[in-house]
Design a protein around this motif. Structure first.
Motif, PDB file in Angstrom:
ATOM      1  N   MET A  53       0.826  -1.206   0.000  1.00  0.00           N
ATOM      2  CA  MET A  53       0.000   0.000   0.000  1.00  0.00           C
ATOM      3  C   MET A  53       0.867   1.265   0.000  1.00  0.00           C
ATOM      4  O   MET A  53       0.562   2.240  -0.696  1.00  0.00           O
ATOM      5  N   ARG A  54       1.955   1.250   0.775  1.00  0.00           N
ATOM      6  CA  ARG A  54       2.839   2.414   0.805  1.00  0.00           C
ATOM      7  C   ARG A  54       3.434   2.667  -0.574  1.00  0.00           C
ATOM      8  O   ARG A  54       3.536   3.811  -1.026  1.00  0.00           O
ATOM      9  N   CYS A  55       3.806   1.604  -1.260  1.00  0.00           N
ATOM     10  CA  CYS A  55       4.365   1.754  -2.604  1.00  0.00           C
ATOM     11  C   CYS A  55       3.328   2.286  -3.587  1.00  0.00           C
ATOM     12  O   CYS A  55       3.647   3.121  -4.449  1.00  0.00           O
ATOM     13  N   LEU A  56       2.102   1.805  -3.474  1.00  0.00           N
ATOM     14  CA  LEU A  56       1.050   2.257  -4.386  1.00  0.00           C
ATOM     15  C   LEU A  56       0.718   3.732  -4.184  1.00  0.00           C
ATOM     16  O   LEU A  56       0.208   4.389  -5.095  1.00  0.00           O
ATOM     17  N   ILE A 320      10.794  -3.121  -8.715  1.00  0.00           N
ATOM     18  CA  ILE A 320      10.016  -3.452  -7.525  1.00  0.00           C
ATOM     19  C   ILE A 320       8.842  -4.319  -7.957  1.00  0.00           C
ATOM     20  O   ILE A 320       8.054  -3.913  -8.813  1.00  0.00           O
ATOM     21  N   PHE A 321       8.747  -5.516  -7.383  1.00  0.00           N
ATOM     22  CA  PHE A 321       7.590  -6.386  -7.627  1.00  0.00           C
ATOM     23  C   PHE A 321       6.612  -6.193  -6.472  1.00  0.00           C
ATOM     24  O   PHE A 321       6.914  -6.587  -5.340  1.00  0.00           O
ATOM     25  N   LEU A 322       5.463  -5.595  -6.743  1.00  0.00           N
ATOM     26  CA  LEU A 322       4.422  -5.454  -5.732  1.00  0.00           C
ATOM     27  C   LEU A 322       3.562  -6.711  -5.785  1.00  0.00           C
ATOM     28  O   LEU A 322       2.668  -6.846  -6.636  1.00  0.00           O
ATOM     29  N   ALA A 326       0.571 -12.022  -2.408  1.00  0.00           N
ATOM     30  CA  ALA A 326       1.016 -12.233  -1.029  1.00  0.00           C
ATOM     31  C   ALA A 326       0.362 -11.233  -0.083  1.00  0.00           C
ATOM     32  O   ALA A 326      -0.077 -11.582   1.021  1.00  0.00           O
ATOM     33  N   ALA A 327       0.269  -9.974  -0.500  1.00  0.00           N
ATOM     34  CA  ALA A 327      -0.337  -8.944   0.353  1.00  0.00           C
ATOM     35  C   ALA A 327      -1.790  -9.274   0.669  1.00  0.00           C
ATOM     36  O   ALA A 327      -2.271  -9.014   1.782  1.00  0.00           O
ATOM     37  N   ASN A 328      -2.489  -9.880  -0.277  1.00  0.00           N
ATOM     38  CA  ASN A 328      -3.898 -10.230  -0.073  1.00  0.00           C
ATOM     39  C   ASN A 328      -4.095 -11.399   0.871  1.00  0.00           C
ATOM     40  O   ASN A 328      -5.230 -11.748   1.203  1.00  0.00           O
ATOM     41  N   GLY A 355      -5.829   3.068  -5.362  1.00  0.00           N
ATOM     42  CA  GLY A 355      -5.432   4.455  -5.575  1.00  0.00           C
ATOM     43  C   GLY A 355      -5.488   4.869  -7.038  1.00  0.00           C
ATOM     44  O   GLY A 355      -6.399   4.477  -7.784  1.00  0.00           O
ATOM     45  N   ALA A 356      -4.511   5.652  -7.460  1.00  0.00           N
ATOM     46  CA  ALA A 356      -4.510   6.212  -8.808  1.00  0.00           C
ATOM     47  C   ALA A 356      -4.575   5.135  -9.872  1.00  0.00           C
ATOM     48  O   ALA A 356      -5.185   5.320 -10.928  1.00  0.00           O
TER      49      ALA A 356
END
Length: 409
Positions: A53-56, A320-322, A326-328, A355-356
């Motif tokens: 989320m911080r990266c997004l 960077i691989f978001l 895994a986050a979900n 976000g955007a």
């Protein structure tokens, strides 16, 4: 006596085992380090929900990845690449603010939920028509090829205003473009075919835009042209380039979402029974699939400048691989995260981004997927998987899509 945590061993995300089932390894990676530099992938792997989320949200994390895509093209196919990558550079998903915002605003009204709702009756009719042809009781088939692929193709072609006679060429080009963008093209000949398909798709859509200027219809292109932004806030070339993104993204994502949801339900009989008893749960079943085993495993970003993330310094130019897959499943965000729960509520998954760059076509994808899943579950109670233990998945870093879903209707 001193005990040591087991040493984490990284695995290549395109290995057969990771393509088949990446989730146990991704859970271990997130627990080991939610921000991890991977020498194996030459990239930072970000697996924690809060960190993704911080990266997004961070403007230092850029969505521009046209250059890495171009770098992957074999040397022998580079001569064909210049125009194709100029087209990709106009895709919203590969642009950062303020450029991204300017491009996105052109489509904002057309993609609003109230605008998408106009296609509900057509979607329901198309679903019944496809199933009447393919889902004959007692027949065996491939649900992916029979239903999950043609249904979104029908709806998205109608939405874009593609004449039915042009459908075969249009969807062939889309398939080849997907090979390029999702990294499944491997041989030089495959890259050449994909690059040419993107150019052909833009040529076709450019001619269709010109036709709709002269003869408006009831479709996305006509609606946007009538709003007056094309030629004002965006050029005709930018608009046409973005239409190639719409054409690619809608069909691929929605097809995989339908198939993955049907697979999830039919491997969890209790959840299948719940949706059959309460058809409105088809919507939460689709949302839970987006969270737990959705059509996108990750998105790729680049550090536009040095930034700090969880005490790590990411240098300008680093990949960077978001890893939203895994986050979900982050237990800090989702209770019992590995459970497929068709009654889950209150959790914001990242299956469509955030976000955007939240997927602009999410409302239409949800409409088609929920309609298909609800109809399959409720109107086809005899549907069964004929090979439930061995699903085969596309060998893609980004995409989570089946190669086939054998069923008996």
């Amino acid at each position: 006596m001193t005990t040591h945590a087991p040493r984490f061993t990284e695995r290549y995300l395109l290995s057969p085992g990771m393509i088949a089932d990446p989730y146990g390894h991704l859970d271990a990676l997130r627990e080991h380090a939610p921000v991890h530099w991977s020498p194996l992938h030459h990239a930072w792997l970000v697996t924690g929900y809060d960190q993704v989320m911080r990266c997004l949200r961070d403007p230092a994390v850029s969505a521009d990845r046209v250059r890495p895509l171009m770098d992957a093209v074999p040397q022998g196919a580079r001569d064909d690449a210049e125009r194709a990558f100029t087209i990709l550079s106009r895709w919203m998903v590969f642009n950062d603010p303020p450029q991204h915002r300017r491009l996105r605003q052109v489509f904002q009204e057309a993609f609003a939920a109230r605008a998408v709702a106009r296609y509900r009756a057509f979607t329901e009719k198309a679903t019944r028509a496809v199933l009447a042809r393919k889902a004959v009781p007692g027949r065996t088939g491939d649900l992916l090829a029979d239903v999950a692929k043609p249904l979104p193709a029908l709806v998205f072609a109608r939405w874009l205003g593609i004449p039915p006679t042009d459908g075969p060429s249009f969807w062939y080009w889309n398939t080849r473009v997907a090979d390029l963008v999702l990294g499944t093209a491997q041989e030089e000949s495959e890259y050449r075919a994909s690059l040419q398909a993107l150019v052909s798709l833009e040529d076709y859509l450019g001619a269709l835009v010109a036709r709709r200027r002269a003869e408006p219809g009831d479709d996305l292109i006509s609606q946007v042209l009538q709003e007056g932004r094309v030629g004002d806030s965006v050029s005709v070339e930018e608009f046409t380039g973005m239409l190639t993104q719409m054409a690619f993204a809608g069909g691929e994502t929605t097809s995989n979402l339908i198939a993955n949801t049907v697979l999830a339900l039919h491997t969890h009989p209790g959840r299948l029974a719940a949706v059959r008893a309460e058809p409105e749960l088809a919507q939460t079943a689709v949302e839970e699939t987006l969270r737990l085993d959705g059509p996108s495993k990750m998105s790729i970003r680049t550090a536009a400048r040095d930034l700090d993330l969880d005490g790590h310094t990411l240098r300008a130019g680093d990949r960077i691989f978001l890893v939203t897959a895994a986050a979900n499943r982050d237990p800090a965000r989702f209770p019992d995260p590995g459970r497929f729960d068709v009654r889950r509520s209150g959790a914001t998954h990242l299956g469509f981004g955030f976000g955007a760059h939240f997927c602009i076509g999410a409302a239409l994808a949800r409409l088609v997927a929920v309609t298909a899943v609800r109809t399959l579950v409720c109107d086809h109670p005899g549907l069964t998987l004929t090979d439930p233990g061995r699903p085969a998945w596309q060998p893609s870093l980004l995409n989570r899509g089946l190669t086939a879903l054998p069923v008996r209707y």
